[in-house]
Design a protein around this motif. Sequence first.
Motif, mmCIF file in Angstrom:
data_model
loop_
_atom_site.group_PDB
_atom_site.id
_atom_site.type_symbol
_atom_site.label_atom_id
_atom_site.label_comp_id
_atom_site.label_asym_id
_atom_site.label_seq_id
_atom_site.Cartn_x
_atom_site.Cartn_y
_atom_site.Cartn_z
ATOM 1 N N GLY A 485 33.237 -23.794 -27.388
ATOM 2 C CA GLY A 485 34.253 -25.228 -27.781
ATOM 3 C C GLY A 485 34.260 -26.454 -26.537
ATOM 4 N N LYS A 486 34.558 -27.198 -26.903
ATOM 5 C CA LYS A 486 34.875 -28.504 -25.666
ATOM 6 C C LYS A 486 34.646 -29.538 -26.412
ATOM 7 N N ILE A 487 35.948 -30.636 -25.355
ATOM 8 C CA ILE A 487 36.858 -31.248 -25.843
ATOM 9 C C ILE A 487 35.559 -32.206 -24.909
ATOM 10 N N GLU A 488 35.086 -33.026 -25.932
ATOM 11 C CA GLU A 488 34.406 -34.742 -25.128
ATOM 12 C C GLU A 488 35.526 -36.033 -24.732
ATOM 13 N N HIS A 489 36.353 -36.059 -25.248
ATOM 14 C CA HIS A 489 36.932 -37.264 -25.581
ATOM 15 C C HIS A 489 38.593 -36.838 -25.397
ATOM 16 N N ILE A 490 39.321 -37.473 -24.776
ATOM 17 C CA ILE A 490 41.546 -37.350 -24.493
ATOM 18 C C ILE A 490 41.759 -38.845 -24.858
ATOM 19 N N LEU A 491 42.753 -39.104 -25.918
ATOM 20 C CA LEU A 491 42.722 -40.966 -26.945
ATOM 21 C C LEU A 491 43.999 -40.000 -25.779
ATOM 22 N N LEU A 492 44.818 -40.688 -25.434
ATOM 23 C CA LEU A 492 46.391 -41.030 -24.753
ATOM 24 C C LEU A 492 46.639 -42.418 -25.695
ATOM 25 N N PRO A 493 47.814 -42.647 -25.625
ATOM 26 C CA PRO A 493 48.480 -44.386 -25.382
ATOM 27 C C PRO A 493 48.107 -45.123 -24.368
ATOM 28 N N ILE A 504 54.430 -39.066 -26.310
ATOM 29 C CA ILE A 504 53.296 -39.451 -26.295
ATOM 30 C C ILE A 504 52.129 -38.666 -27.478
ATOM 31 N N ASP A 505 51.678 -39.694 -27.574
ATOM 32 C CA ASP A 505 50.551 -38.876 -28.827
ATOM 33 C C ASP A 505 48.803 -38.749 -28.334
ATOM 34 N N LEU A 506 48.854 -37.279 -27.952
ATOM 35 C CA LEU A 506 47.159 -36.815 -27.463
ATOM 36 C C LEU A 506 46.344 -37.016 -28.085
ATOM 37 N N GLU A 507 45.154 -37.253 -28.605
ATOM 38 C CA GLU A 507 44.332 -36.731 -29.336
ATOM 39 C C GLU A 507 43.027 -35.807 -28.829
ATOM 40 N N CYS A 508 42.685 -34.856 -29.693
ATOM 41 C CA CYS A 508 41.377 -34.490 -29.007
ATOM 42 C C CYS A 508 40.283 -34.537 -29.496
ATOM 43 N N ILE A 509 38.814 -35.335 -28.742
ATOM 44 C CA ILE A 509 37.499 -35.050 -29.661
ATOM 45 C C ILE A 509 37.092 -34.071 -28.892
ATOM 46 N N THR A 510 36.863 -32.904 -30.033
ATOM 47 C CA THR A 510 35.669 -32.140 -30.571
ATOM 48 C C THR A 510 34.705 -32.631 -30.973
ATOM 49 N N LEU A 511 33.975 -31.814 -30.588
ATOM 50 C CA LEU A 511 32.524 -31.502 -31.483
ATOM 51 C C LEU A 511 32.469 -30.263 -32.675
ATOM 52 N N THR A 516 36.583 -25.119 -33.419
ATOM 53 C CA THR A 516 37.503 -25.133 -32.391
ATOM 54 C C THR A 516 38.841 -24.738 -32.565
ATOM 55 N N LEU A 517 39.544 -23.720 -31.488
ATOM 56 C CA LEU A 517 40.534 -24.413 -32.043
ATOM 57 C C LEU A 517 41.349 -24.487 -29.613
ATOM 58 N N ILE A 518 42.612 -24.929 -29.356
ATOM 59 C CA ILE A 518 42.617 -25.341 -28.730
ATOM 60 C C ILE A 518 44.487 -25.094 -28.389
ATOM 61 N N GLU A 530 55.966 -25.241 -21.867
ATOM 62 C CA GLU A 530 56.099 -25.063 -22.795
ATOM 63 C C GLU A 530 54.584 -24.519 -23.248
ATOM 64 N N GLU A 531 54.185 -23.487 -24.569
ATOM 65 C CA GLU A 531 52.538 -23.356 -24.465
ATOM 66 C C GLU A 531 52.516 -22.454 -25.660
ATOM 67 N N THR A 532 51.500 -22.704 -26.370
ATOM 68 C CA THR A 532 51.050 -22.905 -27.727
ATOM 69 C C THR A 532 50.136 -21.686 -27.882
ATOM 70 N N ASP A 533 50.354 -20.981 -28.950
ATOM 71 C CA ASP A 533 49.024 -20.124 -29.197
ATOM 72 C C ASP A 533 47.535 -21.426 -29.253
ATOM 73 N N PHE A 534 46.279 -20.507 -29.994
ATOM 74 C CA PHE A 534 45.667 -21.270 -30.305
ATOM 75 C C PHE A 534 45.559 -21.456 -31.309
ATOM 76 N N ILE A 535 45.399 -23.256 -31.574
ATOM 77 C CA ILE A 535 45.313 -23.983 -33.208
ATOM 78 C C ILE A 535 44.392 -24.434 -33.066
ATOM 79 N N GLU A 536 45.087 -25.067 -34.173
ATOM 80 C CA GLU A 536 43.681 -25.646 -35.150
ATOM 81 C C GLU A 536 43.721 -27.646 -35.134
ATOM 82 N N ASP A 537 45.279 -27.655 -34.611
ATOM 83 C CA ASP A 537 45.105 -28.805 -34.093
ATOM 84 C C ASP A 537 44.693 -29.651 -33.329
ATOM 85 N N LYS A 538 44.547 -30.671 -33.273
ATOM 86 C CA LYS A 538 43.457 -31.438 -32.285
ATOM 87 C C LYS A 538 44.856 -32.960 -31.729
#
Length: 675
Positions: A485-493, A504-511, A516-518, A530-538
């Motif tokens: 799992g690897k994050i290629e880019h992080i999109l921020l406002p 503040i919405d961020l989106e992780c661009i992954t291959l 991939t779980l984050i 705040e701490e989430t579990d490993f989730i599919e939502d990017k």
Amino acid sequence: MNDVVKEIVLLFDKESPQPIKSNIRISVENDYNEDNQYKFMVGLDGVWTTLLDFGSENNCVWTPKENGKYLVMVQIKHKDSKKPFDEILKQDFIVGTVEEKLIKAVYIDKSQYSIGEKVDIEVETTKLPSMFRYWVDGRDGWQLIKDYSSENKIKYTCNEDGKHQLLIECKVPYSKNNFDDFRTIDFEVKKMDKLGIIDYKCLTNDLLTGEDLVFEVETDADDERTVLFKFIKIDSDGRSTCIQDFSSRKMVSFIEGKPGKYKLLCMAKDMYSDHQYDDRAIIVYEVIPYYPVKITNFTTDVCSPQAAESKINIKTIAEGGRNLLYKYRIDGPYAEDSGYLRDNTFLWNPKQAGDYKVTVFVKDESFDGRYEADASFDFMIQEKPKRTVNITNIALDKDDNYIINQPVNIMAEAEGSNDIRYSFIIYKNEKETERVRYSTTNWVNFTPETPGQYSLEIRVKDKYSDKDFDAHSYVYFDVKEYMPGKIEHILLPSKEHFLVGDTIDLECITLNSKETLIKYVTKVDEMVVEETDFIEDKKFSLRPKRSGKYKIEMYVKNIKCKNEFDTKKEIRIVISEAQKITGTKITCDNTRPRIDEEVNFTVSNDGGKDVCYEFYIMHNGNWSLVQNYSRKNYYTFRPFDLGDFRLLVLAKSYYKRCSYEDYDEFKFEVTDTNY
């Protein structure tokens, strides 16, 4: 002799209730220990009176002077005992008229609790309204939980083990008594189970400076128990640094800037424990600046011998270090020394024929010595022939992310002959596993079945050449079971400033997103909020509730990952309470009002958040506060006198701890005419 053990009891010569000024004899019966001493006391409305201090007398006479419900108590002390008392006897006794019970019933959710649990008490009375006061006994005696109020329900947190009583005093409003009725409830608090650390480990395989070091601790506590952890790092000089103060986060990560040996102390405690810690463990680890430098392959693109003035590409494959330097030295009839270079290849153009020794020296740029690894080989240079076979290009259908059971196509191009033959050899961990013999086919499909380090040697030669190969080259593959799992880019406002309350919405661009779980960990001023579990939502949304330096850590892993995570990325965002207030301006609907004529002022400005305003008016040289800070951005004034007036408004954001951020003044005149 009678072997039956009789219980020690407290007796009165008169039955309860009795009128005031009655002589009541209190005695202790069935106590056959003649060496015991007795202390007699009575309590009324929380006030205790000693009737007879410790002595051998097991009875005394009590003459009450006030009506009420008394608690009679006798403390018994054994001979030579060092305790304040060894046994205690208690009994209620009413003096005066017995009225109807005010407390009808007291409800408690259970009789046994654990440390940290809450006792739920509810009182039912025969009269409404009623007032209630709550006490609890402990090691330091009776303690007030809550003074008189109309609350007939209370939650009390257990923080002492042992047997306890909870006292509820009740009275009707306007009663002159300390209480009209009372009730006691018995309950027991169990001792806290001993907490133990059962596992303490480092989750990072390679401990390097400048890289994340991740440690995790496990205890034998069940999931319902809240355990706090504190981590302290100790360096080789004994200096200690607190990495994490007591927190429920059992995994800690940090970056070490200096190499050396360290200790990481973990202290664990139950949230409700009154100890400094319940258990502790220490782990010893060593941080190195980089992997040891190692040469895995040192070769040329052509085989020996070669002709003079041939262009021979010398290539070094090395691992370890951070920024490697390479020095090539050639000993023979025509010696050369490249000095340290950053390039792992060296183009050698031998001028004379003869026997040569080619050596490479490799070291990290931070290393002070001559070199950390070296390798060499012998090479023969002959007189220059007409033409030689060379590999001109190697093409792969993919450059990285080599996964088991997925084919990789490799194609080679060579020149120097009209009839070139190609051979391909597969190595795993430097051992040959497969060979494609010489043919005119210049491509091969390589499908790894197990993970590991592979290399593919490509050999070319003229059809009539007697050598094993005229030229060769290597391609290297790091084959994995899955794509990490690897994050290629992080999109921020696209905003320069973020404020409290913004979304503040961020989106992780992954291959390979579907596998991939984050896990998202949000920290404010280095404190985890705040701490989430490993989730599919990017996609992840942050709505900051306070200002500060926010850090969002993203732990990424493939669903097949057996470790804690594959890679980690983080972003940092500074959240401000609000933008500074600017451009404050007062506008007025009547610039020349008359006496007793209403005039309205309105304030506008830019920036700020939940802006508040405070208004002052000056007349005859005196300032007067006319409206305290509030959200109202307007003020209505009715003049009471002629003359010149000045209106001052102060503005600030609701969250700002300052007198004001911006202000404006407005001058106006009150006249007796409209002209």
